[in-house]
Scaffold this active site. Structure first.
Site, PDB file in Angstrom:
ATOM      1  N   GLN A  48      32.253  11.295   5.187  1.00  0.00           N
ATOM      2  CA  GLN A  48      32.261  12.430   4.256  1.00  0.00           C
ATOM      3  C   GLN A  48      32.095  13.723   5.044  1.00  0.00           C
ATOM      4  OE1 GLN A  48      29.691  11.331   0.518  1.00  0.00           O
ATOM      5  NE2 GLN A  48      28.999  10.110   2.228  1.00  0.00           N
TER       6      GLN A  48
ATOM      7  N   ILE B 259      32.687  16.844   7.464  1.00  0.00           N
ATOM      8  CA  ILE B 259      33.840  17.670   7.835  1.00  0.00           C
ATOM      9  C   ILE B 259      33.736  18.106   9.293  1.00  0.00           C
ATOM     10  CG2 ILE B 259      34.356  18.405   5.480  1.00  0.00           C
ATOM     11  CD1 ILE B 259      32.874  21.026   6.010  1.00  0.00           C
TER      12      ILE B 259
ATOM     13  N   HIS C  98      36.637  14.024   3.047  1.00  0.00           N
ATOM     14  CA  HIS C  98      36.494  15.365   2.464  1.00  0.00           C
ATOM     15  C   HIS C  98      37.091  16.461   3.334  1.00  0.00           C
ATOM     16  CE1 HIS C  98      32.871  13.689  -0.037  1.00  0.00           C
ATOM     17  NE2 HIS C  98      34.041  13.319  -0.503  1.00  0.00           N
TER      18      HIS C  98
ATOM     19  N   CYS D  90      47.713  24.652   3.570  1.00  0.00           N
ATOM     20  CA  CYS D  90      48.452  25.615   2.762  1.00  0.00           C
ATOM     21  C   CYS D  90      48.039  25.430   1.299  1.00  0.00           C
ATOM     22  CB  CYS D  90      49.959  25.386   2.913  1.00  0.00           C
ATOM     23  SG  CYS D  90      50.909  26.381   1.755  1.00  0.00           S
TER      24      CYS D  90
ATOM     25  N   SER E 141      23.400  10.245   0.716  1.00  0.00           N
ATOM     26  CA  SER E 141      22.587  10.141  -0.498  1.00  0.00           C
ATOM     27  C   SER E 141      23.360   9.391  -1.579  1.00  0.00           C
ATOM     28  CB  SER E 141      22.208  11.533  -1.005  1.00  0.00           C
ATOM     29  OG  SER E 141      23.380  12.246  -1.331  1.00  0.00           O
TER      30      SER E 141
ATOM     31  N   ASN F 269      15.565   7.681   4.124  1.00  0.00           N
ATOM     32  CA  ASN F 269      15.134   7.739   2.732  1.00  0.00           C
ATOM     33  C   ASN F 269      16.228   7.086   1.889  1.00  0.00           C
ATOM     34  OD1 ASN F 269      13.836   8.474   0.460  1.00  0.00           O
ATOM     35  ND2 ASN F 269      14.466  10.627   0.506  1.00  0.00           N
TER      36      ASN F 269
ATOM     37  N   ALA G 151      19.378   7.685  11.978  1.00  0.00           N
ATOM     38  CA  ALA G 151      20.634   7.116  12.476  1.00  0.00           C
ATOM     39  C   ALA G 151      20.627   6.994  14.003  1.00  0.00           C
ATOM     40  CB  ALA G 151      21.806   7.988  12.031  1.00  0.00           C
TER      41      ALA G 151
HETATM   42  P1  NAD Z   1      23.585  14.470   1.549  1.00  0.00           P
HETATM   43  O1  NAD Z   1      23.099  15.726   2.146  1.00  0.00           O
HETATM   44  O2  NAD Z   1      23.700  14.361   0.083  1.00  0.00           O
HETATM   45  O3  NAD Z   1      22.579  13.301   1.991  1.00  0.00           O
HETATM   46  C1  NAD Z   1      22.163  13.194   3.324  1.00  0.00           C
HETATM   47  C2  NAD Z   1      21.513  11.848   3.544  1.00  0.00           C
HETATM   48  O4  NAD Z   1      21.223  11.755   4.929  1.00  0.00           O
HETATM   49  C3  NAD Z   1      20.181  11.660   2.780  1.00  0.00           C
HETATM   50  O5  NAD Z   1      20.185  10.387   2.159  1.00  0.00           O
HETATM   51  C4  NAD Z   1      19.138  11.734   3.897  1.00  0.00           C
HETATM   52  O6  NAD Z   1      17.998  10.914   3.635  1.00  0.00           O
HETATM   53  C5  NAD Z   1      19.926  11.212   5.095  1.00  0.00           C
HETATM   54  N1  NAD Z   1      19.439  11.626   6.397  1.00  0.00           N
HETATM   55  C6  NAD Z   1      18.781  12.755   6.763  1.00  0.00           C
HETATM   56  N2  NAD Z   1      18.491  12.724   8.073  1.00  0.00           N
HETATM   57  C7  NAD Z   1      19.005  11.556   8.552  1.00  0.00           C
HETATM   58  C8  NAD Z   1      19.035  10.952   9.840  1.00  0.00           C
HETATM   59  N3  NAD Z   1      18.487  11.529  10.904  1.00  0.00           N
HETATM   60  N4  NAD Z   1      19.618   9.734   9.981  1.00  0.00           N
HETATM   61  C9  NAD Z   1      20.180   9.113   8.887  1.00  0.00           C
HETATM   62  N5  NAD Z   1      20.192   9.649   7.653  1.00  0.00           N
HETATM   63  C10 NAD Z   1      19.594  10.844   7.495  1.00  0.00           C
HETATM   64  O7  NAD Z   1      24.922  14.115   2.278  1.00  0.00           O
HETATM   65  P2  NAD Z   1      26.194  13.290   1.799  1.00  0.00           P
HETATM   66  O8  NAD Z   1      25.751  12.061   1.073  1.00  0.00           O
HETATM   67  O9  NAD Z   1      27.039  13.143   3.011  1.00  0.00           O
HETATM   68  O10 NAD Z   1      26.947  14.225   0.739  1.00  0.00           O
HETATM   69  C11 NAD Z   1      27.053  15.595   0.965  1.00  0.00           C
HETATM   70  C12 NAD Z   1      28.429  16.231   1.000  1.00  0.00           C
HETATM   71  O11 NAD Z   1      28.255  17.424   1.782  1.00  0.00           O
HETATM   72  C13 NAD Z   1      29.502  15.459   1.717  1.00  0.00           C
HETATM   73  O12 NAD Z   1      30.549  15.345   0.834  1.00  0.00           O
HETATM   74  C14 NAD Z   1      29.934  16.311   2.924  1.00  0.00           C
HETATM   75  O13 NAD Z   1      31.318  16.627   2.856  1.00  0.00           O
HETATM   76  C15 NAD Z   1      29.183  17.603   2.817  1.00  0.00           C
HETATM   77  N6  NAD Z   1      28.413  17.969   4.042  1.00  0.00           N
HETATM   78  C16 NAD Z   1      28.929  17.692   5.279  1.00  0.00           C
HETATM   79  C17 NAD Z   1      28.203  18.001   6.429  1.00  0.00           C
HETATM   80  C18 NAD Z   1      28.809  17.678   7.791  1.00  0.00           C
HETATM   81  O14 NAD Z   1      30.033  17.685   7.916  1.00  0.00           O
HETATM   82  N7  NAD Z   1      28.011  17.358   8.814  1.00  0.00           N
HETATM   83  C19 NAD Z   1      26.952  18.593   6.328  1.00  0.00           C
HETATM   84  C20 NAD Z   1      26.442  18.884   5.038  1.00  0.00           C
HETATM   85  C21 NAD Z   1      27.189  18.556   3.910  1.00  0.00           C
END
Ligand code: NAD
Length: 241
Positions: free
Chosen positions: A86, A88, A104, A112, A184, A209, A225
């Site tokens: 998910q 980006i 995503h 475009c 999450s 969590n 992770a």
């Molecule tokens: P989310 O923010 O909803 O959930 C994050 C999850 O990661 C939580 O369950 C949390 O407990 C867990 N987490 C936090 N620290 C961690 C670690 N060190 N190791 C493992 N897990 C850990 O994220 P989501 O479920 O990916 O959904 C959010 C949306 O936001 C996605 O669709 C994404 O496109 C976008 N997003 C992307 C980025 C990125 O590209 N890095 C960053 C923020 C949001």
């Protein structure tokens, strides 16, 4: 070669210094999601949206993959690994992951607004798009093909996600191992993958969590992770023949 499908979320990149969503009260880097990640937000204030994604692109280029991204790349030595993410950011690619499906969208490409063709930024060597544009999009940039407005290549809230049927069905039928990590599981249809892979032989879920659990037949590895993925990768690589 056995196939591993990995479904990752923002938690995978958290330890590289890219904040998750849920850890900041539903804000994304201090912005309301509706302002920076929705078609309405784009129509209202394209400058804000481009500035937001431009900053995310710059930040991504300043941070490094962490041990979790490298562990997933390491698994490729003995497994056919498909990363469905998910995220980006392109930290998986930077760590050497070969097969990454960005559900995503991604930060280093533009789309475009009119005919949805995707363009990669130069010098992004990680993109294999045929047509390249020279820099992250600025206000007023237009599609080199049709003159439509260029927008971030990100699937915003309220937009549909390409779930790539029948490719996804093939993955569901052929995966021996499924790993969910750092999500999450609240954003659909992506989160639905956790149930779509319900019949996979071995299923793991890694999160400090965990929202998803043993109830659904996953082996839950509670923790970061960067710790849990290298441990799991070592175990899987050790048992591979
Ligand atoms: P989310 O923010 O909803 O959930 C994050 C999850 O990661 C939580 O369950 C949390 O407990 C867990 N987490 C936090 N620290 C961690 C670690 N060190 N190791 C493992 N897990 C850990 O994220 P989501 O479920 O990916 O959904 C959010 C949306 O936001 C996605 O669709 C994404 O496109 C976008 N997003 C992307 C980025 C990125 O590209 N890095 C960053 C923020 C949001």
């Amino acid at each position: 070669m056995k196939r591993i499908v990995v479904f990752s979320g923002a938690g995978l990149s958290a330890e590289s210094g890219i904040p998750t969503f849920r850890d900041s009260d539903g804000l994304w880097e201090q912005h309301r999601i509706e302002d920076v990640a929705s078609p309405d937000g784009w129509q209202r204030d394209p400058e804000l949206v481009l500035d937001f994604y431009g900053k995310r692109f710059q930040k991504m280029n300043l941070v490094q993959p962490n041990a979790a991204h490298y562990a997933l790349a390491e698994l490729q030595k003995k497994f056919d690994v498909i990363n469905i993410t998910q995220n980006i950011d392109t930290l998986l690619e930077q760590a050497g992951a070969k097969n990454v499906w960005h559900l995503h969208g991604r930060l280093d490409t533009a789309k475009c607004e009119f005919h949805h063709e995707i363009f990669g930024y130069q010098p992004t060597h990680r993109c294999d798009f045929k047509t390249l544009i020279s820099k992250p999009i600025a206000l007023g940039d237009t599609c080199p093909k049709c003159g439509g407005r260029l927008r971030p290549d990100v699937v915003w809230f309220g937009e549909s996600v390409d779930m790539r049927q029948p490719y996804l069905e093939e993955l569901i039928d052929t995966a021996s191992v499924f790993i969910g990590v750092g999500t999450s599981a609240q954003v659909y249809p992506a989160a639905g993958l956790l149930t779509l892979f319900a019949d996979t032989e071995q299923k793991y879920f890694i999160d400090p969590n965990p929202a998803y659990g043993a109830l659904y037949g996953f082996s839950v590895l509670e923790g970061k992770a960067s710790v849990k993925l290298p441990e799991l990768a070592k175990q899987l690589l050790g048992s591979a023949n």
